[in-house]
Scaffold this active site. Sequence first.
Site, PDB file in Angstrom:
ATOM      1  CB  SER A 133      -0.873  -0.006   1.262  1.00 43.96           C
ATOM      2  OG  SER A 133      -1.417   1.263   1.495  1.00 43.96           O
ATOM      3  CD  GLU A 135      -2.184   5.300   4.522  1.00 47.69           C
ATOM      4  OE1 GLU A 135      -1.871   5.472   5.701  1.00 47.69           O
ATOM      5  OE2 GLU A 135      -2.553   6.223   3.790  1.00 47.69           O
ATOM      6  CE1 TYR A 157      -4.047  -1.717   5.639  1.00 50.05           C
ATOM      7  CE2 TYR A 157      -3.013   0.325   4.899  1.00 50.05           C
ATOM      8  CZ  TYR A 157      -3.624  -0.876   4.610  1.00 50.05           C
ATOM      9  OH  TYR A 157      -3.817  -1.249   3.300  1.00 50.05           O
TER      10      TYR A 157
END
Length: 328
Positions: A133, A135, A157
């Site tokens: 991701s 992220e 996460y």
Amino acid sequence: MAKKALITGITGQDGSYLAEFLLEKGYEVHGLVRRASTLNRARIDHLQGFEHGENPRLILHYGDLADSVSLVKLLYSLQPDEIYNLAAQSHVRVSFDIPEYTSDVTGVGAGRILEAIIESGIGKKVRFYQASSSEMFGKVQAVPQTETTPFYPRSPYGCAKVFAHWLTVNYRESYNLFACSGILFNHESPRRGESFVTRKISIAAARIKKGLQKELYLGNLDAKRDWGYAKEYVEGMWLMLQQDKPDDYVLATNETHTIEDFLSAAFGHLDLDWRDYVKFDSRYLRPAEVDLLIGDYSKAKRALGWEPQTRMHGLAKLMVDADLAALR
Ligand code: NAP
Ligand code: F7E
């Protein structure tokens, strides 16, 4: 004989589009599903898996990324050609509330599958995709972000995804596995979970237009995201596994927009001014925010021939139209 693919997270947004895509390509598609007290298959119901007994090429198996023995048994009995690991606790805000669980499923869960590949003896033939991701870039160290930009995650996460990403690289290098990480920037659709910001906005815009809702409570409107269309991104996942050599790729649009921009596009599509309806609620703020994401997908374009077709404005319109149609 048809190729066999196993998708973890098949009931999620990406899993449902990928299952559709692979079925169209002639694959036998297997999905790992969690047991829940009510059936949770709305996104794949139209594909009619084993519960309906109508599609023998879509087979669901109970399991969980937290249960390693069942993963080993499943891989041993299935002998899949391709595994797409899409399962995760995927909500960034929620990962601050349940960091241990998020680390276990989103991080260690990828390790359980990789280890199950080795233990079940399918490592030589199987091709593995890990859902990494944007992220992982978090507090970005370069603009735009590429496959070589250093990671600086800003949430449990993000940290769990970095762990899973490096495990994938490590198993590729240690065991010569055909293992790829797709570093995907935000991708949305009418099947996006209702608590992610784009879908929250598209549903609210449709409901407000119909007189069913008066206000929309949101958090930080200044964050910038690179938003693409999920249906296009699943083809990129598949392309990564069709190459001669395993590698990691960024999938993105190379455009970035604020949450305010998305609000303008979604509400504007229905001739509404979002400022008349949107209110601030601090509960939607995060302990640490990711301020800016913008991805450079030139490697995917060069090596895979992959390119996004839908940009933020088109995406906002198609999501609002779908939510409006669902209300009719
Ligand atoms: P999603 O809609 O939240 O779907 C997540 C899936 O994982 C669901 O099928 C869920 O099952 C399953 N799952 C959760 N915990 C599990 C567990 N313990 N064992 C087995 N399955 C479990 O996510 P998505 O948007 O499709 O994203 C797919 C993957 O890509 C995720 O790994 C996500 O972190 C990653 N990703 C997403 C984006 C994005 O913008 N969408 C960008 C980059 C990476 P239930 O239906 O039972 O909850
Ligand atoms: O937040 C802001 C919030 O939850 C986007 C996941 O798929 O993409 C997703 O993670 C932005 C953030 O997505 C609300 O603060 C404002 O800046 O839609 P989101 P995300 O955190 O970017 C990545 C690539 C993944 O990998 C993840 O799995 O919007 N925001 N107000 C809000 N966000 C939410 N959810 N709700 C609000 O009310």
